[in-house]
Design a protein around this motif. Structure first.
Motif, PDB file in Angstrom:
ATOM      1  N   GLY A  32      -1.064   5.436  23.897  1.00  0.00           N
ATOM      2  CA  GLY A  32      -1.267   5.886  22.521  1.00  0.00           C
ATOM      3  C   GLY A  32      -0.169   5.396  21.591  1.00  0.00           C
ATOM      4  N   ARG A  33       1.081   5.522  22.024  1.00  0.00           N
ATOM      5  CA  ARG A  33       2.183   5.057  21.182  1.00  0.00           C
ATOM      6  C   ARG A  33       2.113   3.545  20.975  1.00  0.00           C
ATOM      7  NH1 ARG A  33       5.226   8.354  24.653  1.00  0.00           N
ATOM      8  NH2 ARG A  33       6.097   6.506  25.639  1.00  0.00           N
ATOM      9  N   GLY A  34       1.882   2.823  22.064  1.00  0.00           N
ATOM     10  CA  GLY A  34       1.795   1.370  21.956  1.00  0.00           C
ATOM     11  C   GLY A  34       0.639   0.924  21.086  1.00  0.00           C
ATOM     12  N   GLY A  35      -0.514   1.574  21.254  1.00  0.00           N
ATOM     13  CA  GLY A  35      -1.679   1.215  20.454  1.00  0.00           C
ATOM     14  C   GLY A  35      -1.461   1.486  18.977  1.00  0.00           C
ATOM     15  N   ALA A  36      -0.864   2.629  18.654  1.00  0.00           N
ATOM     16  CA  ALA A  36      -0.608   2.972  17.253  1.00  0.00           C
ATOM     17  C   ALA A  36       0.360   1.975  16.623  1.00  0.00           C
ATOM     18  CB  ALA A  36      -0.057   4.395  17.150  1.00  0.00           C
ATOM     19  N   ILE A  37       1.397   1.602  17.367  1.00  0.00           N
ATOM     20  CA  ILE A  37       2.364   0.631  16.854  1.00  0.00           C
ATOM     21  C   ILE A  37       1.698  -0.727  16.663  1.00  0.00           C
ATOM     22  CG2 ILE A  37       4.456  -0.666  17.450  1.00  0.00           C
ATOM     23  CD1 ILE A  37       5.447   1.909  18.829  1.00  0.00           C
ATOM     24  N   ALA A  38       0.842  -1.109  17.609  1.00  0.00           N
ATOM     25  CA  ALA A  38       0.149  -2.396  17.499  1.00  0.00           C
ATOM     26  C   ALA A  38      -0.755  -2.426  16.266  1.00  0.00           C
ATOM     27  CB  ALA A  38      -0.657  -2.663  18.760  1.00  0.00           C
ATOM     28  N   ILE A  39      -1.466  -1.341  16.012  1.00  0.00           N
ATOM     29  CA  ILE A  39      -2.348  -1.286  14.840  1.00  0.00           C
ATOM     30  C   ILE A  39      -1.529  -1.370  13.557  1.00  0.00           C
ATOM     31  CG2 ILE A  39      -3.923   0.195  13.543  1.00  0.00           C
ATOM     32  CD1 ILE A  39      -4.853   1.289  16.300  1.00  0.00           C
ATOM     33  N   ALA A  40      -0.463  -0.576  13.487  1.00  0.00           N
ATOM     34  CA  ALA A  40       0.374  -0.606  12.289  1.00  0.00           C
ATOM     35  C   ALA A  40       1.001  -1.981  12.097  1.00  0.00           C
ATOM     36  CB  ALA A  40       1.462   0.462  12.393  1.00  0.00           C
ATOM     37  N   SER A  41       1.403  -2.610  13.191  1.00  0.00           N
ATOM     38  CA  SER A  41       1.999  -3.943  13.096  1.00  0.00           C
ATOM     39  C   SER A  41       0.983  -4.960  12.573  1.00  0.00           C
ATOM     40  CB  SER A  41       2.524  -4.383  14.465  1.00  0.00           C
ATOM     41  OG  SER A  41       3.537  -3.509  14.929  1.00  0.00           O
ATOM     42  N   GLY A  42      -0.258  -4.857  13.040  1.00  0.00           N
ATOM     43  CA  GLY A  42      -1.300  -5.758  12.551  1.00  0.00           C
ATOM     44  C   GLY A  42      -1.518  -5.612  11.060  1.00  0.00           C
ATOM     45  N   TYR A  43      -1.575  -4.370  10.594  1.00  0.00           N
ATOM     46  CA  TYR A  43      -1.734  -4.148   9.153  1.00  0.00           C
ATOM     47  C   TYR A  43      -0.498  -4.607   8.388  1.00  0.00           C
ATOM     48  CZ  TYR A  43      -6.165  -1.621   9.246  1.00  0.00           C
ATOM     49  OH  TYR A  43      -7.498  -1.297   9.354  1.00  0.00           O
ATOM     50  N   ALA A  44       0.679  -4.478   8.985  1.00  0.00           N
ATOM     51  CA  ALA A  44       1.899  -4.944   8.327  1.00  0.00           C
ATOM     52  C   ALA A  44       1.859  -6.459   8.136  1.00  0.00           C
ATOM     53  CB  ALA A  44       3.123  -4.545   9.157  1.00  0.00           C
ATOM     54  N   VAL A  45       1.380  -7.166   9.152  1.00  0.00           N
ATOM     55  CA  VAL A  45       1.245  -8.618   9.025  1.00  0.00           C
ATOM     56  C   VAL A  45       0.275  -8.961   7.898  1.00  0.00           C
ATOM     57  CG1 VAL A  45       0.412 -10.697  10.180  1.00  0.00           C
ATOM     58  CG2 VAL A  45       1.868  -9.088  11.415  1.00  0.00           C
ATOM     59  N   VAL A  46      -0.837  -8.244   7.838  1.00  0.00           N
ATOM     60  CA  VAL A  46      -1.814  -8.476   6.768  1.00  0.00           C
ATOM     61  C   VAL A  46      -1.161  -8.239   5.404  1.00  0.00           C
ATOM     62  CG1 VAL A  46      -3.949  -7.620   5.718  1.00  0.00           C
ATOM     63  CG2 VAL A  46      -3.816  -7.959   8.196  1.00  0.00           C
ATOM     64  N   ALA A  47      -0.375  -7.162   5.285  1.00  0.00           N
ATOM     65  CA  ALA A  47       0.283  -6.860   4.011  1.00  0.00           C
ATOM     66  C   ALA A  47       1.222  -7.973   3.594  1.00  0.00           C
ATOM     67  CB  ALA A  47       1.041  -5.538   4.130  1.00  0.00           C
ATOM     68  N   VAL A  48       2.001  -8.468   4.527  1.00  0.00           N
ATOM     69  CA  VAL A  48       2.959  -9.539   4.216  1.00  0.00           C
ATOM     70  C   VAL A  48       2.224 -10.821   3.827  1.00  0.00           C
ATOM     71  CG1 VAL A  48       4.757 -11.018   5.186  1.00  0.00           C
ATOM     72  CG2 VAL A  48       4.785  -8.559   5.651  1.00  0.00           C
ATOM     73  N   VAL A  49       1.165 -11.137   4.551  1.00  0.00           N
ATOM     74  CA  VAL A  49       0.398 -12.346   4.250  1.00  0.00           C
ATOM     75  C   VAL A  49      -0.248 -12.245   2.867  1.00  0.00           C
ATOM     76  CG1 VAL A  49      -1.637 -13.693   4.903  1.00  0.00           C
ATOM     77  CG2 VAL A  49      -0.014 -12.955   6.654  1.00  0.00           C
ATOM     78  N   LEU A  50      -0.827 -11.089   2.565  1.00  0.00           N
ATOM     79  CA  LEU A  50      -1.437 -10.896   1.246  1.00  0.00           C
ATOM     80  C   LEU A  50      -0.402 -11.008   0.130  1.00  0.00           C
ATOM     81  CD1 LEU A  50      -3.925  -7.944   1.881  1.00  0.00           C
ATOM     82  CD2 LEU A  50      -4.505 -10.317   1.367  1.00  0.00           C
ATOM     83  N   ARG A  51       0.766 -10.405   0.373  1.00  0.00           N
ATOM     84  CA  ARG A  51       1.824 -10.458  -0.648  1.00  0.00           C
ATOM     85  C   ARG A  51       2.290 -11.896  -0.872  1.00  0.00           C
ATOM     86  NH1 ARG A  51       4.766 -10.735  -4.306  1.00  0.00           N
ATOM     87  NH2 ARG A  51       6.320  -9.248  -5.050  1.00  0.00           N
ATOM     88  N   ALA A  52       2.417 -12.660   0.220  1.00  0.00           N
ATOM     89  CA  ALA A  52       2.852 -14.048   0.090  1.00  0.00           C
ATOM     90  C   ALA A  52       1.794 -14.912  -0.590  1.00  0.00           C
ATOM     91  CB  ALA A  52       3.182 -14.610   1.472  1.00  0.00           C
ATOM     92  N   ALA A  53       0.531 -14.623  -0.324  1.00  0.00           N
ATOM     93  CA  ALA A  53      -0.551 -15.449  -0.871  1.00  0.00           C
ATOM     94  C   ALA A  53      -0.870 -15.103  -2.316  1.00  0.00           C
ATOM     95  CB  ALA A  53      -1.803 -15.303  -0.013  1.00  0.00           C
ATOM     96  N   ASP A  54      -0.908 -13.810  -2.636  1.00  0.00           N
ATOM     97  CA  ASP A  54      -1.370 -13.371  -3.957  1.00  0.00           C
ATOM     98  C   ASP A  54      -0.248 -12.938  -4.887  1.00  0.00           C
ATOM     99  OD1 ASP A  54      -3.858 -13.847  -2.948  1.00  0.00           O
ATOM    100  OD2 ASP A  54      -4.333 -11.736  -2.556  1.00  0.00           O
ATOM    101  N   GLY A  55       0.965 -12.830  -4.367  1.00  0.00           N
ATOM    102  CA  GLY A  55       2.073 -12.426  -5.212  1.00  0.00           C
ATOM    103  C   GLY A  55       1.993 -10.959  -5.601  1.00  0.00           C
ATOM    104  N   PRO A  56       2.554 -10.624  -6.772  1.00  0.00           N
ATOM    105  CA  PRO A  56       2.578  -9.210  -7.192  1.00  0.00           C
ATOM    106  C   PRO A  56       1.199  -8.572  -7.334  1.00  0.00           C
ATOM    107  CG  PRO A  56       4.100 -10.523  -8.501  1.00  0.00           C
ATOM    108  CD  PRO A  56       3.281 -11.492  -7.701  1.00  0.00           C
ATOM    109  N   ALA A  57       0.159  -9.399  -7.478  1.00  0.00           N
ATOM    110  CA  ALA A  57      -1.198  -8.854  -7.648  1.00  0.00           C
ATOM    111  C   ALA A  57      -1.891  -8.580  -6.317  1.00  0.00           C
ATOM    112  CB  ALA A  57      -2.041  -9.826  -8.473  1.00  0.00           C
ATOM    113  N   ALA A  58      -1.178  -8.727  -5.223  1.00  0.00           N
ATOM    114  CA  ALA A  58      -1.786  -8.546  -3.901  1.00  0.00           C
ATOM    115  C   ALA A  58      -2.391  -7.150  -3.772  1.00  0.00           C
ATOM    116  CB  ALA A  58      -0.737  -8.758  -2.818  1.00  0.00           C
ATOM    117  N   PRO A  59      -3.623  -7.065  -3.239  1.00  0.00           N
ATOM    118  CA  PRO A  59      -4.301  -5.764  -3.101  1.00  0.00           C
ATOM    119  C   PRO A  59      -3.803  -4.995  -1.872  1.00  0.00           C
ATOM    120  CG  PRO A  59      -5.717  -7.510  -2.290  1.00  0.00           C
ATOM    121  CD  PRO A  59      -4.480  -8.187  -2.805  1.00  0.00           C
ATOM    122  N   LEU A  60      -2.692  -4.295  -2.023  1.00  0.00           N
ATOM    123  CA  LEU A  60      -2.069  -3.595  -0.897  1.00  0.00           C
ATOM    124  C   LEU A  60      -2.370  -2.093  -0.885  1.00  0.00           C
ATOM    125  CD1 LEU A  60       1.489  -5.216  -1.061  1.00  0.00           C
ATOM    126  CD2 LEU A  60      -0.500  -5.979   0.249  1.00  0.00           C
ATOM    127  N   ALA A  61      -2.955  -1.594  -1.968  1.00  0.00           N
ATOM    128  CA  ALA A  61      -3.039  -0.145  -2.147  1.00  0.00           C
ATOM    129  C   ALA A  61      -3.784   0.559  -1.020  1.00  0.00           C
ATOM    130  CB  ALA A  61      -3.713   0.171  -3.490  1.00  0.00           C
TER     131      ALA A  61
END
Length: 217
Positions: A32-61
């Motif tokens: 459970g702990r590993g799975g939760a961390i893996a899911i959060a890490s995946g979303y964190a990667v998505v957030a960073v990629v979106l921020r790098a691609a779209d800049g301040p307008a990135a849809p992170l909300a």
């Protein structure tokens, strides 16, 4: 504070710490702990990629709200299943009940420690990855309003992780106590099946993971 009361408090804290360690060492809790961390890490990667691609307008909300139900399902659900096992029988088998008794702890005190340990383990299992993700989203937000919203979501994640821990921890411990060897099946029937039915019926917000995600949206 009188000496006997102080000793009882120290003993209670030691029992909770022991119960947390033993619950955390179970395979389901580790998953459970590993799975939760893996899911959060995946979303964190998505957030960073979106921020790098779209800049301040990135849809992170909506990222934290989107991640919350999955983290609750995998993190809280797996740890709760571990807690719903007949932990009392495991403690008797491993000599923990005898050891606690030799230190002056009653069986009721040990049972209460297992309940508190389940609440803490589930709350942390959901809260740490979810709050980490929310803090990341707040940190990379492209505006002051986005950062403020991220911090508000972080606070909401903290509150609902605590609610998740208290609710599921109490229910899982009760299922383990009442159901004994069938505690996990009891927990699935009482909690998991209604979650699944609510999701299938399009009423995901009625389940705890869905409510968590809706509250963070």
């Amino acid at each position: 504070m009188s000496a006997p009361r102080a000793r009882a408090r120290r003993l209670g804290r030691a029992l909770v710490a022991l119960a947390r360690e033993r619950l955390g060492a179970s395979s389901l809790a580790r998953f459970g702990r590993g799975g939760a961390i893996a899911i959060a890490s995946g979303y964190a990667v998505v957030a960073v990629v979106l921020r790098a691609a779209d800049g301040p307008a990135a849809p992170l909300a909506g990222l934290v709200a989107s991640a919350a139900p999955s983290i609750a399902w995998i993190g809280a659900g797996s740890i709760a299943l571990a807690a719903a096992h007949d932990r009392a029988a495991v403690d008797r088998r491993d000599g923990i009940a005898l050891l606690a008794g030799s230190r002056g702890a009653s069986s009721e005190a040990l049972a209460a420690a297992r309940v508190v340990a389940a609440m803490i383990a589930i709350g942390r299992g959901v809260g740490l990855p979810l709050i980490g993700l929310a803090l990341l989203v707040a940190a990379i937000a492209g505006s002051a309003s986005g950062a403020a919203r991220g911090l508000a979501v972080t606070l909401a994640a903290l509150v609902f992780s605590a609610i998740c821990g208290v609710t599921l921890g109490a229910v899982a411990a009760a299922c383990g106590s009442l159901g004994a060897r069938r505690g996990r099946s009891f927990f699935v029937a009482v909690v998991v099946v209604p979650w699944l039915l609510a999701d299938l019926a399009g009423l995901g917000a009625w389940s705890l993971p869905g409510a968590l995600g809706a509250a963070l949206d």
